[in-house]
Design an enzyme around this catalytic site. Structure first.
Site, PDB file in Angstrom:
ATOM      1  N   GLY A  32       0.861  -1.182   0.000  1.00 54.18           N
ATOM      2  CA  GLY A  32       0.000   0.000   0.000  1.00 54.18           C
ATOM      3  C   GLY A  32       0.893   1.225   0.000  1.00 54.18           C
ATOM      4  O   GLY A  32       1.062   1.918  -1.009  1.00 54.18           O
ATOM      5  N   TYR A  81       2.184   7.427  15.769  1.00 54.50           N
ATOM      6  CA  TYR A  81       3.287   6.462  15.696  1.00 54.50           C
ATOM      7  C   TYR A  81       4.646   7.093  15.936  1.00 54.50           C
ATOM      8  O   TYR A  81       5.659   6.422  15.697  1.00 54.50           O
ATOM      9  CB  TYR A  81       3.366   5.819  14.307  1.00 54.50           C
ATOM     10  CG  TYR A  81       2.107   5.229  13.754  1.00 54.50           C
ATOM     11  CD1 TYR A  81       1.453   4.192  14.415  1.00 54.50           C
ATOM     12  CD2 TYR A  81       1.586   5.681  12.546  1.00 54.50           C
ATOM     13  CE1 TYR A  81       0.310   3.631  13.871  1.00 54.50           C
ATOM     14  CE2 TYR A  81       0.449   5.119  11.997  1.00 54.50           C
ATOM     15  CZ  TYR A  81      -0.195   4.092  12.668  1.00 54.50           C
ATOM     16  OH  TYR A  81      -1.312   3.541  12.128  1.00 54.50           O
ATOM     17  N   CYS A  90      -6.227  22.046  18.846  1.00 53.07           N
ATOM     18  CA  CYS A  90      -6.149  22.334  20.279  1.00 53.07           C
ATOM     19  C   CYS A  90      -5.592  21.137  21.017  1.00 53.07           C
ATOM     20  O   CYS A  90      -6.316  20.430  21.739  1.00 53.07           O
ATOM     21  CB  CYS A  90      -7.533  22.665  20.807  1.00 53.07           C
ATOM     22  SG  CYS A  90      -8.215  24.062  19.951  1.00 53.07           S
TER      23      CYS A  90
HETATM   24  C1  LIG Z   1      -2.071  -2.701   5.944  1.00 51.21           C
HETATM   25  C2  LIG Z   1      -1.986  -3.938   5.173  1.00 51.21           C
HETATM   26  C3  LIG Z   1      -1.278  -3.970   3.988  1.00 51.21           C
HETATM   27  C4  LIG Z   1      -0.520  -2.793   3.446  1.00 51.21           C
HETATM   28  O1  LIG Z   1       0.481  -2.350   4.272  1.00 51.21           O
HETATM   29  P1  LIG Z   1       1.532  -1.253   3.729  1.00 51.21           P
HETATM   30  O2  LIG Z   1       2.386  -0.983   4.904  1.00 51.21           O
HETATM   31  O3  LIG Z   1       0.741  -0.068   3.316  1.00 51.21           O
HETATM   32  O4  LIG Z   1       2.233  -1.875   2.590  1.00 51.21           O
HETATM   33  C5  LIG Z   1      -1.270  -5.141   3.269  1.00 51.21           C
HETATM   34  N1  LIG Z   1      -1.940  -6.239   3.697  1.00 51.21           N
HETATM   35  C6  LIG Z   1      -2.650  -6.231   4.836  1.00 51.21           C
HETATM   36  C7  LIG Z   1      -3.369  -7.456   5.232  1.00 51.21           C
HETATM   37  C8  LIG Z   1      -2.694  -5.098   5.617  1.00 51.21           C
HETATM   38  O5  LIG Z   1      -3.393  -5.107   6.759  1.00 51.21           O
END
Ligand SMILES: *Cc1c(COP(=O)(O)O)cnc(C)c1O
Length: 463
Positions: free
Chosen positions: A322, A364, A391
């Site tokens: 992602g 984080y 705030c």
């Molecule tokens: C969050 C998630 C991803 C993507 O994670 P990235 O750090 O954005 O690459 C892929 N697979 C699952 C099952 C996730 O929960």
């Protein structure tokens, strides 16, 4: 109260000890290509441009704060992932990083599949024409309504996350007179975070079914016994912002061990293995992510080696990046509002957004970079903390960074690598109107997610 600190977390304490300030970069006007979208550069007047458009023009036309996304960079990264894995593997973009209909269309055109983890993400994907068979449905607590919607739509894969869900999905599929393709998500006892990973026997988290104690094996037994389900593989996702492949190596070893047990017990070799996402990107110049083709090579070799050792046919691999697809493609454009020098400490620079458009720093302890983008400057560097207008004293966007000491209200600054988990995690705190996402490509800019308006917010408030 301790914030949920990243184990590999901040590289320096909150209060910087004397003499331990991070060194200012050699050139404050330079834009490290590692952390900025590909078409970002400065024009001859020193103004930063993206896709050939000056940020000053973008700010005028779309106002600030705004997420500016380099469409050609997004497409290039998506394509790089796709071609790195070739035709023997599938790349599922994790929609939770950032999802809208334009993104779905780009993914579709570039040949990526899509992960969703809610009924509304599924609706977004379907409404923009992603073929259902290329969608995987995730989540630790999918409602029956969501499952029904996914099965009815014909999603290619539901990733089962609990014993209850095995029965629920099987039941719904049977009611609908179909057999649903599923994978089982297992937790392998690998906690991977950035530069380190920890291999344990157990994993204390809400996702997946533990390999430990034979639980995953029992889940497989049940899934194989239900008519509504076609079990196609095992899924493992070990963490986020990972640079080190050795966590994947341990995970693959353990997943293949399960595949071996399944063959021995049931006489079936499951045809798929999903290694999840979590691949890291550069937020600062200190981060050194690998290229998709290196990652593909490493993962493919690991799985092939493990399967050969277990005398299993190599299953079809899928991965789910992602952040690594969308993260580097966008930056957040802000206008500087107030500047507050605190003697002997640092200078607080307030922008017109904050934790409502980027919660990652507060949540984080994430690290970000920042640059003055509406002009260049030869002034001395000053240590700054970029904060929002909310705030809340934890409303920090960039914890420690350097900006030129002649910074002034009205200057535009930008925080790179905000494509992932910023707009998708944005909130309306203090009734902030969530910023737009503006896609830029070849000298053209268009809004793909518009800015929220007061009317949008007031419409929800039914008085
Ligand atoms: C969050 C998630 C991803 C993507 O994670 P990235 O750090 O954005 O690459 C892929 N697979 C699952 C099952 C996730 O929960």
């Amino acid at each position: 109260m301790s914030r949920s600190a990243h184990p590999a977390g901040p590289r320096h304490a909150d209060v910087l000890p004397e003499g331990h300030f991070p060194a200012p970069p050699a050139d404050l006007n330079a834009l490290d290509p590692k952390i900025w979208a590909r078409t970002v550069k400065r024009d001859q007047d020193g103004v930063v441009t993206v896709g050939g458009i000056p940020v000053t023009r973008l700010a005028e036309e779309f106002q600030t704060p705004a997420y500016i996304l380099d469409e050609s960079d997004f497409r290039a990264r998506a394509r790089a992932w796709r071609s790195a894995f070739g035709h023997d593997a599938d790349v599922f973009y994790a929609g939770k990083a950032f999802l809208c209909r334009a993104v779905v269309r780009w993914l579709n055109e570039e040949g990526l599949n899509l992960d969703v983890c809610s009924g509304t993400e599924l609706a977004t994907a379907l409404s923009a024409g992603m073929p259902a068979e290329r969608i995987a449905f995730h989540g630790n607590n999918k409602t029956s309504a969501e499952i029904r919607r996914a099965v009815e739509a014909g999603v290619g894969r539901i990733v089962l996350d609990s014993f209850q869900e095995i029965v629920r999905v099987a039941h719904i599929a049977q009611q609908l007179g179909t057999r649903q393709k599923v994978q089982i998500r297992v937790t392998v006892g690998v906690e991977a975070h950035t530069h380190e990973f920890i291999a344990t026997a157990h994993e204390d988290q809400k996702f997946g079914i533990p390999l430990a104690g034979g639980q995953a094996a029992e889940a497989v037994r049940r899934a194989l016994g239900l008519d509504g389900l076609e079990l196609t593989g095992i899924h493992s996702h070990i963490g986020s912002q990972i640079f080190d492949m050795s966590g994947f190596e341990v995970a693959a070893h353990r997943v293949v061990g399960l595949l071996e047990d399944i063959r021995d017990e049931h006489g079936v070799e499951l045809p798929e293995i999903d290694l999840g996402g979590g691949l890291g990107i550069a937020y600062t110049s200190d981060d050194d992510p690998r290229e998709p083709h290196e990652i593909a090579k490493a993962l493919t070799e690991i799985v092939a080696r493990e399967c050969e050792a277990a005398r299993l046919r190599t299953p079809r691999i899928s991965v789910e990046p992602g952040r690594a697809v969308v993260g580097p493609t966008a930056f957040t454009l802000y206008e500087v509002g107030t500047i507050k020098p605190l003697e002997g400490l640092r200078t607080y620079v307030s922008v017109d957004g904050g934790m409502s458009d980027n919660i990652r720093t507060a949540l984080y302890d994430a690290e970000y970079s920042v640059a003055l983008v509406s002009r260049t400057s030869d002034a001395e560097p000053m240590l700054v903390r970029v904060v929002g207008k909310h705030c809340e004293s934890g409303d920090i966007v960039v914890k420690d960074a350097f900006l030129p000491s002649d910074l002034a209200p009205g200057d535009l600054i930008a925080v790179p690598a905000t494509g992932a988990y910023c707009r998708s995690m944005a909130s309306n705190y203090n009734h902030a109107l969530r910023p737009p996402v503006v896609a830029v490509s070849d000298g053209e800019a268009r809004v793909i997610v518009r800015r929220e308006t007061e009317e949008d917010l007031l419409r929800l408030d039914v008085g």
